[in-house]
Design a protein around this motif. Structure first.
Motif, short mmCIF file in Angstrom:
data_model
loop_
_atom_site.label_atom_id
_atom_site.label_comp_id
_atom_site.label_asym_id
_atom_site.label_seq_id
_atom_site.Cartn_x
_atom_site.Cartn_y
_atom_site.Cartn_z
N SER A 81 1.07 -1.09 -0.25
CA SER A 81 0.10 -0.03 -0.06
C SER A 81 0.62 1.31 0.22
CB SER A 81 -0.96 -0.08 1.27
OG SER A 81 -1.99 -1.08 1.37
N GLY A 82 1.93 1.22 0.84
CA GLY A 82 3.00 2.33 0.79
C GLY A 82 3.70 2.55 -0.49
N ALA A 83 3.74 1.44 -1.42
CA ALA A 83 4.34 1.68 -2.64
C ALA A 83 3.31 2.27 -3.61
CB ALA A 83 4.83 0.11 -3.08
N VAL A 84 2.30 1.98 -3.35
CA VAL A 84 1.02 2.64 -4.39
C VAL A 84 0.96 4.17 -3.92
CG1 VAL A 84 -1.24 2.68 -4.97
CG2 VAL A 84 -0.24 0.59 -4.72
N LEU A 85 1.14 4.60 -2.76
CA LEU A 85 1.11 5.84 -2.34
C LEU A 85 2.33 6.67 -2.78
CD1 LEU A 85 -0.35 8.09 -0.70
CD2 LEU A 85 1.02 7.30 1.50
N ALA A 86 3.62 5.88 -2.79
CA ALA A 86 4.67 6.50 -3.34
C ALA A 86 4.50 6.77 -4.71
CB ALA A 86 5.89 5.65 -2.98
N VAL A 87 4.09 5.87 -5.58
CA VAL A 87 3.77 6.19 -6.76
C VAL A 87 3.02 7.53 -7.06
CG1 VAL A 87 2.86 5.58 -9.09
CG2 VAL A 87 4.16 3.73 -7.56
N ALA A 88 2.17 7.61 -6.56
CA ALA A 88 1.10 8.96 -6.53
C ALA A 88 2.02 10.25 -6.27
CB ALA A 88 -0.24 8.55 -5.66
N VAL A 89 2.62 9.93 -5.05
CA VAL A 89 3.55 11.27 -4.80
C VAL A 89 4.53 11.52 -5.74
CG1 VAL A 89 4.73 12.32 -3.07
CG2 VAL A 89 3.05 10.91 -2.38
N ALA A 90 5.05 10.46 -6.23
CA ALA A 90 6.34 10.81 -7.28
C ALA A 90 5.74 11.20 -8.45
CB ALA A 90 7.06 9.34 -7.52
#
Length: 227
Positions: A204-213
């Motif tokens: 889930s954190g990885a998906v959030l990181a994609v959105a932020v990036a």
């Protein structure tokens, strides 16, 4: 094939040496020493295999890279498979080292992750997701596609050390499903029952990181267009 071998070997090394620092010596070096070990091992691996595979050694990082459109699905699946095998192999060697060396496991659970004593399930999920976001976001911001250069190796090592330093007292700081699966399989019991969280939260954190990036990259492009 070289990339998959690099990911397997890298994850094996990360689990054996970094998790091993807690298993063998957390009572001597403390949480700061363990966090530093995680960071230094990842930085060293990034120098060695970063130009080959990107030195993900973490399914969450691979998910982030894939979701960013930098990898094909089959390639990402190969990475994750190699990482899981490497993580289990590293934990198996840790277990063997303890038994043949007559060494006391200072963590009493082979360095596996858990929650309940210092933080509840909700807090653990939120913590692991946000810590993983930091690590995956660092990878996404310092690379253009998959390869990780020598100049960027300290960045990912520092990110993992920082995440570990925050998370170790609460959950043991997973931020990496492959790091969690191996030790949990050998620890069994409650740690194996709680393993789902240390798979789901980092992803889930990885998906959030994609959105932020994506937002940061869009802002950079917009700024370049204005100039």
């Amino acid at each position: 094939m070289k990339r998959y071998v690099a990911e397997l070997a890298g994850t094996f090394i990360l689990v054996y040496f970094a998790v091993g620092s807690a298993v063998f010596a957390i009572d001597k070096i403390g949480a700061m020493g363990v966090a530093l070990t995680f960071g230094l091992v990842l930085a060293a691996l990034a120098h060695g295999i970063g130009p080959v595979s990107g030195c993900h050694v973490n399914p969450a990082v691979t998910l982030g890279v894939f979701a960013s459109g930098r990898m094909r699905a089959a390639e990402a699946a190969g990475y994750v498979g190699a990482q899981l095998v490497g993580g289990v192999a590293g934990a198996a060697l840790l277990k063997l080292t303890l038994s043949v060396g007559e060494i006391t496991d200072r963590t009493k659970a082979l360095g596996s992750n858990g929650f309940g004593s210092a933080v509840n399930g909700t807090g653990a999920f939120l913590l692991e997701a946000l810590l993983t976001m930091l690590v995956v976001l660092t990878y996404l911001l310092v690379t253009d596609r998959v390869a990780l250069g020598h100049a960027t190796a300290p960045a990912v090592g520092t990110a993992l050390a920082a995440a570990s330093l925050v998370g170790l007292p609460l959950t043991g700081a997973s931020v990496n499903p492959a790091r969690s699966v191996g030790p949990a399989l050998f620890a069994g019991g409650e740690r194996l029952d709680q393993l789902w969280l240390f798979v789901a939260a980092p992803l889930s954190g990885a998906v959030l990181a994609v959105a932020v990036a994506a937002g940061i990259h869009h802002s950079r492009t917009a700024g370049e267009n204005v100039r």
